[in-house]
Structures are given as C-alpha cells and as structure tokens.
Design a protein around this motif. Sequence first.
Motif, PDB file in Angstrom:
ATOM      1  N   ALA A  85     -13.112 -10.338  51.231  1.00  0.00           N
ATOM      2  CA  ALA A  85     -14.213  -9.775  50.423  1.00  0.00           C
ATOM      3  C   ALA A  85     -14.464  -8.331  50.859  1.00  0.00           C
ATOM      4  CB  ALA A  85     -15.480 -10.615  50.598  1.00  0.00           C
ATOM      5  N   TRP A  86     -14.488  -8.095  52.178  1.00  0.00           N
ATOM      6  CA  TRP A  86     -14.719  -6.752  52.730  1.00  0.00           C
ATOM      7  C   TRP A  86     -13.631  -5.777  52.245  1.00  0.00           C
ATOM      8  CZ3 TRP A  86     -17.660  -3.113  54.314  1.00  0.00           C
ATOM      9  CH2 TRP A  86     -17.232  -2.111  55.188  1.00  0.00           C
ATOM     10  N   GLU A  87     -12.389  -6.215  52.270  1.00  0.00           N
ATOM     11  CA  GLU A  87     -11.282  -5.346  51.833  1.00  0.00           C
ATOM     12  C   GLU A  87     -11.422  -5.010  50.336  1.00  0.00           C
ATOM     13  OE1 GLU A  87      -9.208  -3.766  53.718  1.00  0.00           O
ATOM     14  OE2 GLU A  87      -9.930  -4.765  55.523  1.00  0.00           O
ATOM     15  N   THR A  88     -11.847  -5.983  49.540  1.00  0.00           N
ATOM     16  CA  THR A  88     -12.036  -5.748  48.097  1.00  0.00           C
ATOM     17  C   THR A  88     -13.168  -4.742  47.883  1.00  0.00           C
ATOM     18  OG1 THR A  88     -11.330  -8.010  47.692  1.00  0.00           O
ATOM     19  CG2 THR A  88     -12.479  -6.922  45.884  1.00  0.00           C
ATOM     20  N   ILE A  89     -14.260  -4.907  48.644  1.00  0.00           N
ATOM     21  CA  ILE A  89     -15.416  -3.996  48.525  1.00  0.00           C
ATOM     22  C   ILE A  89     -14.982  -2.564  48.844  1.00  0.00           C
ATOM     23  CG2 ILE A  89     -17.621  -3.382  49.650  1.00  0.00           C
ATOM     24  CD1 ILE A  89     -18.048  -6.527  49.877  1.00  0.00           C
ATOM     25  N   LYS A  90     -14.178  -2.412  49.905  1.00  0.00           N
ATOM     26  CA  LYS A  90     -13.720  -1.068  50.319  1.00  0.00           C
ATOM     27  C   LYS A  90     -12.954  -0.365  49.199  1.00  0.00           C
ATOM     28  CE  LYS A  90     -11.648  -0.929  54.426  1.00  0.00           C
ATOM     29  NZ  LYS A  90     -10.849  -1.488  55.551  1.00  0.00           N
ATOM     30  N   GLU A  91     -12.222  -1.160  48.412  1.00  0.00           N
ATOM     31  CA  GLU A  91     -11.378  -0.566  47.369  1.00  0.00           C
ATOM     32  C   GLU A  91     -12.140  -0.233  46.093  1.00  0.00           C
ATOM     33  OE1 GLU A  91      -8.548   0.586  48.117  1.00  0.00           O
ATOM     34  OE2 GLU A  91      -8.864  -0.320  50.076  1.00  0.00           O
ATOM     35  N   HIS A  92     -13.376  -0.666  45.980  1.00  0.00           N
ATOM     36  CA  HIS A  92     -14.127  -0.425  44.742  1.00  0.00           C
ATOM     37  C   HIS A  92     -14.194   1.083  44.470  1.00  0.00           C
ATOM     38  CE1 HIS A  92     -17.349  -0.261  41.811  1.00  0.00           C
ATOM     39  NE2 HIS A  92     -17.205  -1.571  41.651  1.00  0.00           N
ATOM     40  N   PRO A  93     -13.925   1.504  43.222  1.00  0.00           N
ATOM     41  CA  PRO A  93     -13.871   2.950  42.925  1.00  0.00           C
ATOM     42  C   PRO A  93     -15.164   3.705  43.246  1.00  0.00           C
ATOM     43  CG  PRO A  93     -13.448   1.621  40.953  1.00  0.00           C
ATOM     44  CD  PRO A  93     -13.584   0.662  42.084  1.00  0.00           C
ATOM     45  N   LYS A  94     -16.317   3.035  43.194  1.00  0.00           N
ATOM     46  CA  LYS A  94     -17.573   3.743  43.472  1.00  0.00           C
ATOM     47  C   LYS A  94     -17.851   3.884  44.971  1.00  0.00           C
ATOM     48  CE  LYS A  94     -20.120   3.209  39.246  1.00  0.00           C
ATOM     49  NZ  LYS A  94     -20.978   2.312  38.508  1.00  0.00           N
ATOM     50  N   VAL A  95     -17.112   3.136  45.779  1.00  0.00           N
ATOM     51  CA  VAL A  95     -17.320   3.188  47.239  1.00  0.00           C
ATOM     52  C   VAL A  95     -16.530   4.371  47.786  1.00  0.00           C
ATOM     53  CG1 VAL A  95     -16.809   1.976  49.405  1.00  0.00           C
ATOM     54  CG2 VAL A  95     -17.750   0.721  47.460  1.00  0.00           C
ATOM     55  N   THR A  96     -17.209   5.206  48.597  1.00  0.00           N
ATOM     56  CA  THR A  96     -16.476   6.328  49.201  1.00  0.00           C
ATOM     57  C   THR A  96     -16.253   6.048  50.690  1.00  0.00           C
ATOM     58  OG1 THR A  96     -18.550   7.580  49.407  1.00  0.00           O
ATOM     59  CG2 THR A  96     -17.160   8.074  47.503  1.00  0.00           C
ATOM     60  N   VAL A  97     -17.313   6.243  51.502  1.00  0.00           N
ATOM     61  CA  VAL A  97     -17.148   6.020  52.936  1.00  0.00           C
ATOM     62  C   VAL A  97     -17.481   4.575  53.303  1.00  0.00           C
ATOM     63  CG1 VAL A  97     -18.221   6.573  55.172  1.00  0.00           C
ATOM     64  CG2 VAL A  97     -17.589   8.407  53.606  1.00  0.00           C
ATOM     65  N   THR A  98     -16.670   3.982  54.176  1.00  0.00           N
ATOM     66  CA  THR A  98     -17.062   2.699  54.764  1.00  0.00           C
ATOM     67  C   THR A  98     -16.929   2.817  56.286  1.00  0.00           C
ATOM     68  OG1 THR A  98     -14.877   1.640  54.837  1.00  0.00           O
ATOM     69  CG2 THR A  98     -16.143   1.374  52.801  1.00  0.00           C
ATOM     70  N   ILE A  99     -17.781   2.067  56.995  1.00  0.00           N
ATOM     71  CA  ILE A  99     -17.682   2.021  58.462  1.00  0.00           C
ATOM     72  C   ILE A  99     -17.643   0.560  58.886  1.00  0.00           C
ATOM     73  CG2 ILE A  99     -18.665   2.773  60.673  1.00  0.00           C
ATOM     74  CD1 ILE A  99     -20.273   4.898  59.173  1.00  0.00           C
ATOM     75  N   ASP A 100     -16.571   0.202  59.553  1.00  0.00           N
ATOM     76  CA  ASP A 100     -16.396  -1.159  60.077  1.00  0.00           C
ATOM     77  C   ASP A 100     -16.834  -1.133  61.539  1.00  0.00           C
ATOM     78  OD1 ASP A 100     -15.315  -3.383  61.351  1.00  0.00           O
ATOM     79  OD2 ASP A 100     -13.378  -3.270  60.326  1.00  0.00           O
ATOM     80  N   THR A 101     -17.924  -1.864  61.854  1.00  0.00           N
ATOM     81  CA  THR A 101     -18.357  -1.922  63.265  1.00  0.00           C
ATOM     82  C   THR A 101     -18.096  -3.333  63.823  1.00  0.00           C
ATOM     83  OG1 THR A 101     -20.612  -2.566  62.690  1.00  0.00           O
ATOM     84  CG2 THR A 101     -20.192  -0.200  62.896  1.00  0.00           C
ATOM     85  N   PHE A 102     -17.244  -4.051  63.184  1.00  0.00           N
ATOM     86  CA  PHE A 102     -16.883  -5.434  63.461  1.00  0.00           C
ATOM     87  C   PHE A 102     -17.963  -6.407  62.996  1.00  0.00           C
ATOM     88  CE2 PHE A 102     -16.107  -9.420  65.685  1.00  0.00           C
ATOM     89  CZ  PHE A 102     -14.802  -9.630  65.279  1.00  0.00           C
ATOM     90  N   PHE A 103     -19.155  -6.343  63.552  1.00  0.00           N
ATOM     91  CA  PHE A 103     -20.171  -7.317  63.131  1.00  0.00           C
ATOM     92  C   PHE A 103     -20.758  -6.948  61.771  1.00  0.00           C
ATOM     93  CE2 PHE A 103     -21.891  -4.443  66.354  1.00  0.00           C
ATOM     94  CZ  PHE A 103     -22.985  -3.875  65.712  1.00  0.00           C
ATOM     95  N   TRP A 104     -20.844  -5.648  61.470  1.00  0.00           N
ATOM     96  CA  TRP A 104     -21.347  -5.200  60.167  1.00  0.00           C
ATOM     97  C   TRP A 104     -20.356  -4.242  59.518  1.00  0.00           C
ATOM     98  CZ3 TRP A 104     -27.017  -3.594  61.751  1.00  0.00           C
ATOM     99  CH2 TRP A 104     -27.828  -4.740  61.823  1.00  0.00           C
TER     100      TRP A 104
END
Length: 257
Positions: free
Chosen positions: A220-239
């Motif tokens: 689900a997280w990987e799909t969210i990252k690819e969404h065209p409206k999403v620019t920056v993502t930060i993976d902190t492991f727990f969040w």
Amino acid sequence: MLYQIKQYIKFILKSTNQHGVHSPFVFNLVTQCFYDKKRYDAYKSIRNYRKYLLNSNTKIEVTDLGAGSQVMKQQTRTVSSMAKNAGTTFKRAKLLYRLANYLECENILELGTSLGMATQSMSLANPKANITTIEGCPNISEFTKGAFKKQSLENIDLITGDFDEIIESLAPKTFDLIFFDGNHQKEATLQYFESLMETAHNNSVFIFDDIYWSQSMTEAWETIKEHPKVTVTIDTFFWGFVFFRKEQTKEHFTIRA
Ligand SMILES: C[S@@+](CC[C@H](N)C(=O)[O-])C[C@H]1O[C@@H](n2cnc3c(N)ncnc32)[C@H](O)[C@@H]1O
C-alpha cells in the motif's frame, strides 16, 4: 514479526540522517522538527496521560473493526494493555506534537483514536486547531471522550463510527494533517487515501502508521508513493510521511527519526 525484522534491517542499511538531504524543505523538517531536542512543557502532560493509561485496570469490551491487533485477540481488554500494545509511543507522540506545531496545522484528521494518545499530543500542539478523530468501537470512544473532557481538551471532535461512513459524511474541507492509524490493511488504506486525497492542499501532510506491519501494508505504501499527486515522501520505518508540494520534484527519502 519476521517480515518486520527483515524490513527493519533493510531500513537501517538504507536510512540516513539530514546529511545528503538536498531538499531545503526536508532538511529543515528533519533538523528543526524531527531532531528538535527542546523539552516542551507539553511533554509533561503527554507523559502523565500515558502513565494514567498504563496504570489503568479499567476493562473495555472491544469491538474490533480493523486488521486487529497482532498481540491481543481477546474481546475484553484493559486500558493498560491497549495503551501498551496498540497506543502511540511516547517518542512518536512527542514527534507528532512537534510536527503539528512546526507545520502550523489547524485542521487535523485522525483515523483511529483508540485511547487518544496521538490526539492528545496534537491537541496540545495547537489548542486553536480543529481536530476530528474517528473511532469505530463505541466503548473505547466513550472512555476516550471522558479522558479528553477531564483534561479540558476542547478542540477535539471524536466521532464514533466506521471510517468509510464517517469519511463520506465529513463536510467538504481541507486538512493540514491526516494521521492514518487504524485498519492496517492494504485495500482499506488505499481506499481511505484515495477518498481523502481531495481534502489535501499544497502544504498538507499525510502520515501512515506501520507501513512495515505486513507485506500488504508495504505494498500500500509503495502504491501511495507512486501516486501522481504525491511529491515528497519520507520513510521513517514506523511512519510514512507524504507531501503534495508542487514546488518539489518527486523524491523519496528514508530517514531515521
Ligand atoms: C492502532 S489504534 C489507534 C491508536 C491511536 N491513534 C493512538 O494514538 O494511540 C487503531 C484504532 O482504530 C480503530 N479502527 C480500526 N478500524 C476501524 C474502522 N474501520 N473504523 C473505525 N475505527 C477503526 C480501532 O478500534 C482502534 O481503536
């Protein structure tokens, strides 16, 4: 559990701190918010509420609506066991407090109130903020409403009901911060993400809890990252943090918080 350990090892090998982060927005967020070591007065209230919950033997008859807890299966739970096994940790509650403060969040939505450990910290971050939080279990909801009242946290609107129905009934508005912390299942997470997308503005942040809870949550997280409206993502492991800032080029960071 084995899945989470493997993913954590990968995270440790891949993650960085602020060094090498070229985006000024992310660099400032990490250095001024994630790594802010100031001892805010509100931390005392956050700690005291935790202590109160961890010492409470009050029993609650729980209606399980989400993917359920990997630790507790029984229907009657004590408040202390819920606080220990399913509640936001002290470290994360403090981070949420700083984040709501740093990003000057005024309209906040939380999916999954439980005992309100995260809600309390966001409420303290900005007493003028409007916080809507949704909890499906009526008994948990009743307990937590009482706890908010005792602490005079008046900027919280705790709505009892299923996420799907409540999200649909929310008055059209935008949210500065949405904390997705309930129902850790891939399809449901993606559905909430899609339906709340229209409430995001350029400076909004979405936070997804437990993105390595299971393989399907990571999908689900990987799909969210690819969404065209999403620019920056930060993976902190727990969040997993998601930003929509159009001025940023799409970039995914893996940072120890
Ligand atoms: C992990 S707990 C939330 C923890 C909380 N945010 C905190 O800071 O401690 C998840 C909560 O979401 C609720 N929940 C799960 N699925 C739900 C759904 N579909 N609708 C409404 N509530 C749901 C559960 O009853 C549970 O209390």
